[in-house]
Design an enzyme around this catalytic site. Sequence first.
Site, PDB file in Angstrom:
ATOM      1  N   ARG A 161      48.088  44.696  12.974  1.00  0.00           N
ATOM      2  CA  ARG A 161      48.653  44.576  14.306  1.00  0.00           C
ATOM      3  C   ARG A 161      50.168  44.649  14.163  1.00  0.00           C
ATOM      4  NH1 ARG A 161      45.625  45.859  17.674  1.00  0.00           N
ATOM      5  NH2 ARG A 161      47.031  44.951  19.169  1.00  0.00           N
TER       6      ARG A 161
ATOM      7  N   ASN B   3      44.814  42.262  23.638  1.00  0.00           N
ATOM      8  CA  ASN B   3      45.020  40.880  23.202  1.00  0.00           C
ATOM      9  C   ASN B   3      43.867  39.976  23.623  1.00  0.00           C
ATOM     10  OD1 ASN B   3      47.419  41.445  21.952  1.00  0.00           O
ATOM     11  ND2 ASN B   3      48.740  40.458  23.473  1.00  0.00           N
TER      12      ASN B   3
ATOM     13  N   GLU C  57      47.989  46.601  26.297  1.00  0.00           N
ATOM     14  CA  GLU C  57      48.382  45.529  25.376  1.00  0.00           C
ATOM     15  C   GLU C  57      47.748  44.199  25.767  1.00  0.00           C
ATOM     16  OE1 GLU C  57      49.926  45.786  22.571  1.00  0.00           O
ATOM     17  OE2 GLU C  57      50.527  47.887  22.750  1.00  0.00           O
TER      18      GLU C  57
HETATM   19  N1  ADP Z   1      44.941  36.558  24.950  1.00  0.00           N
HETATM   20  C1  ADP Z   1      45.321  35.927  23.821  1.00  0.00           C
HETATM   21  N2  ADP Z   1      44.597  34.898  23.330  1.00  0.00           N
HETATM   22  C2  ADP Z   1      44.967  34.266  22.199  1.00  0.00           C
HETATM   23  N3  ADP Z   1      46.060  34.610  21.480  1.00  0.00           N
HETATM   24  C3  ADP Z   1      46.821  35.611  21.899  1.00  0.00           C
HETATM   25  C4  ADP Z   1      46.502  36.325  23.096  1.00  0.00           C
HETATM   26  N4  ADP Z   1      47.458  37.273  23.273  1.00  0.00           N
HETATM   27  C5  ADP Z   1      48.317  37.153  22.267  1.00  0.00           C
HETATM   28  N5  ADP Z   1      47.957  36.155  21.424  1.00  0.00           N
HETATM   29  C6  ADP Z   1      48.685  35.703  20.219  1.00  0.00           C
HETATM   30  O1  ADP Z   1      49.996  36.220  20.285  1.00  0.00           O
HETATM   31  C7  ADP Z   1      50.300  36.999  19.134  1.00  0.00           C
HETATM   32  C8  ADP Z   1      51.254  38.115  19.478  1.00  0.00           C
HETATM   33  O2  ADP Z   1      50.653  39.051  20.349  1.00  0.00           O
HETATM   34  P1  ADP Z   1      51.193  40.541  20.356  1.00  0.00           P
HETATM   35  O3  ADP Z   1      52.651  40.513  20.611  1.00  0.00           O
HETATM   36  O4  ADP Z   1      50.357  41.335  21.295  1.00  0.00           O
HETATM   37  O5  ADP Z   1      50.960  41.041  18.862  1.00  0.00           O
HETATM   38  P2  ADP Z   1      49.618  41.498  18.122  1.00  0.00           P
HETATM   39  O6  ADP Z   1      48.542  41.675  19.144  1.00  0.00           O
HETATM   40  O7  ADP Z   1      49.994  42.775  17.441  1.00  0.00           O
HETATM   41  O8  ADP Z   1      49.255  40.390  17.167  1.00  0.00           O
HETATM   42  C9  ADP Z   1      48.930  37.460  18.638  1.00  0.00           C
HETATM   43  O9  ADP Z   1      48.964  37.776  17.247  1.00  0.00           O
HETATM   44  C10 ADP Z   1      48.073  36.240  18.931  1.00  0.00           C
HETATM   45  O10 ADP Z   1      48.202  35.239  17.951  1.00  0.00           O
HETATM   46 MG    MG Z   2      48.727  42.656  20.936  1.00  0.00          MG
END
Ligand code: ADP
Ligand code: MG
Lengths: 145, 145, 77
Positions: B106, B52, B48
Amino acid sequence: MEYKNYMKLEFHSKSQNEAFARVVVAAFAAQLDPTIEEISDIKTAVSEAVTNAIIHGYDDKNELVTIICRINDNELEIIVEDKGKGIEDIGKAREPLYTSKPELERSGMGFTVMETFMDTVEVNSEMGKGTKISMTKKFKSLDED
Amino acid sequence: MEYKNYMKLEFHSKSQNEAFARVVVAAFAAQLDPTIEEISDIKTAVSEAVTNAIIHGYDDKNELVTIICRINDNELEIIVEDKGKGIEDIGKAREPLYTSKPELERSGMGFTVMETFMDTVEVNSEMGKGTKISMTKKFKSLDED
Amino acid sequence: IGEIRRYLRDNNSIRVSRSLRDTAYKALQIRDQLINKNSKEPVISEIAEQLNLPREEVVFALDAIQDPVSLFEPIYH
Ligand SMILES: Nc1ncnc2c1ncn2[C@@H]1O[C@H](COP(=O)(O)OP(=O)(O)O)[C@@H](O)[C@H]1O
Ligand SMILES: [Mg+2]
Ligand SMILES: Nc1ncnc2c1ncn2[C@@H]1O[C@H](COP(=O)(O)OP(=O)(O)O)[C@@H](O)[C@H]1O
Ligand SMILES: [Mg+2]
């Protein structure tokens, strides 16, 4: 189609990390779709280079060993580097059966093994600065498809 | 007896490196003699965080993702870091079901999954600078024996 | 009670090392079958596909058993 990939790994020069380093390189090489035999060749070469860094380069002191892997099409380049004591006479070190630690029952065959299992092996070393082993191997697998 | 170990991995933010990164962390954690469940928890959390970094942090551009692992006795610390775009509102990002990329189907459950499978999850992020996820997990294995 | 506790613990905490070895032996079996079928050494993707695992996982598992190559090589003396 051109295919490139890169990874860099840094770890403590502890003997239990030898198996870890070997798996990391083999897992990276998996992208080149090798046979089990080719994987085993790579692991053997990496084990020898990493063991050398730990026991010769650092004399078993706890420092850092670095491995860089690059994939260029069907060629894998592996660099194993330590910042340890260095090799005085590289020519002699590469000779089969030569070891500076006969008391440890070392075989002196590390470099010979690397040369056997990899296509090219390059050694760079400076006394007091460290040693860098660069090895390459071409994989048939990707050609055939 | 105190036991410590460390490794740092750097790799291209390509989606095919996600499976690689997961195996590297699992191979490092193997020295804690984990159960199947513990290893599967860690791999899921790492997947995960790495996904991300690749799709949100770097918007699928090819940059570098870094993973640092530290072992302190029976605790494993995993840090996944990118130098990408950063998270504007960390509180909102961590909410279950929140995603900034609904068009990619997502689930918005990445952070929730990390929190479920790890003991602690810390998020540090700065807009335009990048994001750092620090997670820890204690392994029962070594206690019991 | 101690007996039951031990039983529960052993069954809830199968070590990953054991499951890796199981996967590795399965991988070697598949490799053997593929050699018999195609008369050539299979690549890791062919084995991974049959195990329904990523290639990287198969490579990791194979490291859990000693020298997978020589296990299957005929021994000449
Ligand atoms: N490494 C990252 N850099 C920038 N934004 C991030 C990062 N990790 C997470 N995010 C932000 O946090 C939100 C939620 O992440 P997550 O819970 O993994 O859901 P998803 O990946 O399904 O969108 C993402 O949609 C994104 O906007
Ligand atoms: Mg994610
Ligand atoms: N990383 C290194 N740093 C310093 N010396 C090294 C290193 N690698 C190899 N050597 C030297 O080269 C010799 C030959 O290496 P090798 O062929 O692997 O045999 P062995 O490890 O069994 O001694 C070693 O005995 C050592 O003196
Ligand atoms: Mg040697």
